[in-house]
Design a protein around this motif. Structure first.
Motif, mmCIF file in Angstrom:
data_model
loop_
_atom_site.group_PDB
_atom_site.id
_atom_site.type_symbol
_atom_site.label_atom_id
_atom_site.label_comp_id
_atom_site.label_asym_id
_atom_site.label_seq_id
_atom_site.Cartn_x
_atom_site.Cartn_y
_atom_site.Cartn_z
ATOM 1 N N LEU A 1 -24.360 33.030 44.480
ATOM 2 C CA LEU A 1 -23.693 31.768 45.043
ATOM 3 C C LEU A 1 -23.753 31.839 46.583
ATOM 4 C CD1 LEU A 1 -20.548 31.979 42.934
ATOM 5 C CD2 LEU A 1 -22.565 30.649 42.396
ATOM 6 N N GLY A 2 -24.826 33.039 46.792
ATOM 7 C CA GLY A 2 -24.890 32.890 48.713
ATOM 8 C C GLY A 2 -23.612 33.399 49.321
ATOM 9 N N VAL A 3 -22.726 34.003 48.754
ATOM 10 C CA VAL A 3 -21.486 34.314 49.577
ATOM 11 C C VAL A 3 -21.918 35.458 50.487
ATOM 12 C CG1 VAL A 3 -19.104 35.191 49.277
ATOM 13 C CG2 VAL A 3 -19.923 33.365 47.787
ATOM 14 N N CYS A 4 -21.391 35.563 51.638
ATOM 15 C CA CYS A 4 -21.672 36.646 52.583
ATOM 16 C C CYS A 4 -20.961 38.016 52.079
ATOM 17 C CB CYS A 4 -21.226 36.234 54.133
ATOM 18 S SG CYS A 4 -21.541 37.371 55.007
ATOM 19 N N VAL A 5 -21.562 38.929 51.641
ATOM 20 C CA VAL A 5 -20.842 40.232 51.318
ATOM 21 C C VAL A 5 -20.324 40.779 52.433
ATOM 22 C CG1 VAL A 5 -21.292 42.540 50.179
ATOM 23 C CG2 VAL A 5 -22.134 40.364 49.137
ATOM 24 N N PRO A 6 -21.024 41.040 53.672
ATOM 25 C CA PRO A 6 -20.678 41.621 54.915
ATOM 26 C C PRO A 6 -19.233 41.018 55.252
ATOM 27 C CG PRO A 6 -22.903 41.478 55.216
ATOM 28 C CD PRO A 6 -22.522 40.706 53.818
ATOM 29 N N GLY A 7 -19.231 39.509 55.023
ATOM 30 C CA GLY A 7 -17.832 38.956 55.554
ATOM 31 C C GLY A 7 -16.699 39.363 54.492
ATOM 32 N N SER A 8 -16.830 39.785 53.297
ATOM 33 C CA SER A 8 -16.041 40.087 52.532
ATOM 34 C C SER A 8 -15.570 41.406 52.785
ATOM 35 C CB SER A 8 -16.378 39.975 51.092
ATOM 36 O OG SER A 8 -17.421 41.093 50.610
ATOM 37 N N VAL A 9 -16.653 42.535 53.401
ATOM 38 C CA VAL A 9 -16.217 43.869 53.723
ATOM 39 C C VAL A 9 -15.520 43.805 55.065
ATOM 40 C CG1 VAL A 9 -17.239 45.812 54.607
ATOM 41 C CG2 VAL A 9 -18.375 44.670 52.847
ATOM 42 N N ALA A 10 -15.605 42.706 55.954
ATOM 43 C CA ALA A 10 -15.116 42.700 56.995
ATOM 44 C C ALA A 10 -13.791 42.240 56.926
ATOM 45 C CB ALA A 10 -15.665 41.841 58.007
ATOM 46 N N GLY A 11 -13.395 41.268 55.762
ATOM 47 C CA GLY A 11 -11.837 41.046 55.395
ATOM 48 C C GLY A 11 -11.186 42.020 54.905
ATOM 49 N N ARG A 12 -11.635 43.359 54.561
ATOM 50 C CA ARG A 12 -10.938 44.462 54.145
ATOM 51 C C ARG A 12 -11.070 45.710 55.171
ATOM 52 N NH1 ARG A 12 -7.993 45.833 52.443
ATOM 53 N NH2 ARG A 12 -8.347 47.367 50.622
ATOM 54 N N ASP A 13 -12.112 45.885 55.906
ATOM 55 C CA ASP A 13 -12.182 47.066 56.712
ATOM 56 C C ASP A 13 -11.764 46.411 58.217
ATOM 57 O OD1 ASP A 13 -13.286 49.106 58.683
ATOM 58 O OD2 ASP A 13 -14.253 49.931 56.889
ATOM 59 N N LYS A 14 -10.733 47.107 58.700
ATOM 60 C CA LYS A 14 -10.295 46.619 59.881
ATOM 61 C C LYS A 14 -10.964 46.920 61.065
ATOM 62 C CE LYS A 14 -6.548 45.219 57.508
ATOM 63 N NZ LYS A 14 -6.826 45.753 56.345
ATOM 64 N N ARG A 15 -11.798 47.956 61.036
ATOM 65 C CA ARG A 15 -12.891 48.287 62.181
ATOM 66 C C ARG A 15 -13.879 47.113 62.247
ATOM 67 N NH1 ARG A 15 -14.032 54.060 59.397
ATOM 68 N NH2 ARG A 15 -14.480 52.683 57.817
ATOM 69 N N TRP A 16 -14.568 46.880 60.971
ATOM 70 C CA TRP A 16 -15.724 46.054 61.141
ATOM 71 C C TRP A 16 -15.015 44.885 61.678
ATOM 72 C CZ3 TRP A 16 -20.224 46.489 62.237
ATOM 73 C CH2 TRP A 16 -21.418 45.556 61.645
ATOM 74 N N MET A 17 -13.808 44.295 61.009
ATOM 75 C CA MET A 17 -13.308 43.023 61.316
ATOM 76 C C MET A 17 -13.096 42.913 62.901
ATOM 77 S SD MET A 17 -9.430 42.091 60.342
ATOM 78 C CE MET A 17 -9.660 42.214 58.589
ATOM 79 N N LYS A 18 -12.692 44.021 63.486
ATOM 80 C CA LYS A 18 -12.208 43.779 65.136
ATOM 81 C C LYS A 18 -13.454 43.880 65.699
ATOM 82 C CE LYS A 18 -7.407 45.214 64.707
ATOM 83 N NZ LYS A 18 -7.390 45.068 63.596
ATOM 84 N N HIS A 19 -14.712 44.800 65.257
ATOM 85 C CA HIS A 19 -15.683 45.008 65.969
ATOM 86 C C HIS A 19 -16.556 43.503 66.097
ATOM 87 C CE1 HIS A 19 -19.770 46.096 67.161
ATOM 88 N NE2 HIS A 19 -20.417 45.512 66.110
#
Length: 427
Positions: free
Chosen positions: A103-121
């Motif tokens: 479906l072409g969904v961005c997996v790194p985006g789903s990781v960023a939605g959970r990991d606060k470090r990557w989200m804020k980075h």
């Protein structure tokens, strides 16, 4: 198997009764459950029997199990075009399912939605104001803890990198306190990862934004104010817990500013076509500082509050959007809305808690939810240990604020102390 009314085909992750029924009644649905759903979700077997397929995994962190479920779905149905996930526990798994289903969904985006470090980075490099943070992968690494203790600016918040609900979240005011927290850090059982993030403490008023964000922007967007920042919501620290939905007509500039900030966040994390619960601090000088975002319906009372803001269950609105790409415009149940979390002053065994009927008989209350009963034990280690909710509505802001004062006094929740060994597993 159901007989869908159109050609849409959707994968639903986890069980929410109204969302499941609305989807299964209208389209072809493949349901993916986890062991918790099977044991505790009270699944309606008649509704489930009409799904196109049902797959059970031990958890949504089990990639091999999710992979085999995705392959089975893809071999059975070439027409799947959406994965619907509405809980914290299924977000990463849903991203993986979407990827395997093509479906072409961005997996790194789903990781960023959970990991606060990557989200804020990701957001910091885009220029958004976020709390300064440090990654602490291993709290038992004494050298790393000591080095970090010497370089961070106190006070700091120490919490799981992939946490939620302010669980296992601690405030350290100095190096000795920070080191002690790292040495004795206690993880709530719901948390899988053991990596930590250490963030500069941000003072100010905590707001939350709840919206369905599509490719062309928000289908709807609501701004609410927590009565106090979630970190301060512990026994002995707060008399009243809950949220006030801020009226757009009363706060047009704030709505415009937060909608613009939300767009920056969504673009920065490459998130779209999802329900979001975003938290932000408004500092005394008015500056907004991003806190975190969850790509799901907000937990606790939020789904109920947003349902009253919509004038219909949020789950029906989500089903509409998943199937038709749109939903009806909001028709709030009252001009001014809010919710009170009725909770005791301290932990212990509940000896008094109002019933749904008692809460709903109280003037100003439009709905009640009671999650705990007499005899249940509350440990109150974090603010997401829910007891009872009173959703309230009023014609004016002043009337709403008066209800916030009087209802907790009229509907007390009381506990008595218990010995540590007497705490039941349900507590």
């Amino acid at each position: 198997m159901n007989s869908p009314t159109n050609g849409r085909s959707i994968v639903l992750c986890k069980w929410q009764p109204q969302l499941a029924k609305d989807l299964i009644d209208r389209v072809r649905v493949h349901v993916v459950l986890d062991d918790f759903d099977v044991a505790h979700a009270g699944i309606d077997q008649e509704v489930l029997s009409r799904a196109a397929s049902v797959h059970v995994v031990s958890s949504f962190n089990a990639l091999e199990e999710l992979g085999t479920a995705a392959v089975a779905i893809r071999l059975q149905d070439q027409g799947v075009d959406k994965v619907v996930s509405f809980t914290e526990f299924s977000q990463l798994g849903a991203g993986y399912l979407s990827e395997v289903l093509g479906l072409g969904v961005c997996v790194p985006g789903s990781v960023a939605g959970r990991d606060k470090r990557w989200m804020k980075h990701l957001l910091a490099v885009k220029g958004l104001a976020v709390p300064p943070f440090h990654s602490l992968p291993d709290r038992s690494d004494e050298a790393a803890v000591a080095a970090l203790a010497d370089q961070i600016d106190y006070p700091v918040v120490v919490k799981p990198a992939a946490g939620f609900g302010t669980m296992s979240t601690y405030l350290a005011r100095g190096a000795a306190e920070f080191t002690a927290i790292c040495e004795s850090f206690a993880y709530e059982p719901q948390l899988a990862s053991r990596q930590l993030t250490v963030e500069t403490y941000i003072d100010g008023e905590e707001l939350h934004v709840d919206s369905y964000w599509g490719a062309d922007g928000p289908h709807f967007l609501f701004v609410s104010r927590y009565f106090a920042p979630r970190l301060t919501v512990q026994y002995g620290q707060l008399n009243t817990d809950g949220s006030e939905l801020l009226c757009r007509e009363d706060h047009p500039e704030l709505y415009a500013e937060l909608e613009a900030l939300t767009k920056q966040v969504m673009d920065g994390l490459d998130l779209t076509e999802t329900m979001i619960h975003l938290e932000v601090f408004r500092q005394p000088d008015g500056r907004l500082v991003f806190s975190e975002i969850a790509s799901r319906v907000g937990g606790g009372w939020v789904s109920g509050l947003i349902s009253h803001a919509m004038g219909r269950p949020i789950w029906s609105a989500m089903a509409d959007i998943a199937i038709d790409g749109r939903t009806e415009p909001p028709r709030p149940d009252a001009p001014y809305l809010g919710v009170l979390h009725l909770r005791p002053d301290g932990p212990g065994r509940i000896v008094e808690v109002p019933t749904v009927a008692e809460i709903e008989a109280t003037p100003g209350v439009i709905q009640a939810q009671v999650w705990r009963g007499e005899g249940d034990v509350l440990q109150m280690r974090h603010p997401s240990e829910w007891v009872a909710f009173a959703f309230v509505g009023a014609d004016t802001a002043d009337e709403l604020h008066q209800l916030f004062k009087t209802i907790p006094q009229a509907l007390p929740v009381r506990t008595v102390p218990v010995e540590h060994d007497d705490i039941s597993p349900s507590g």
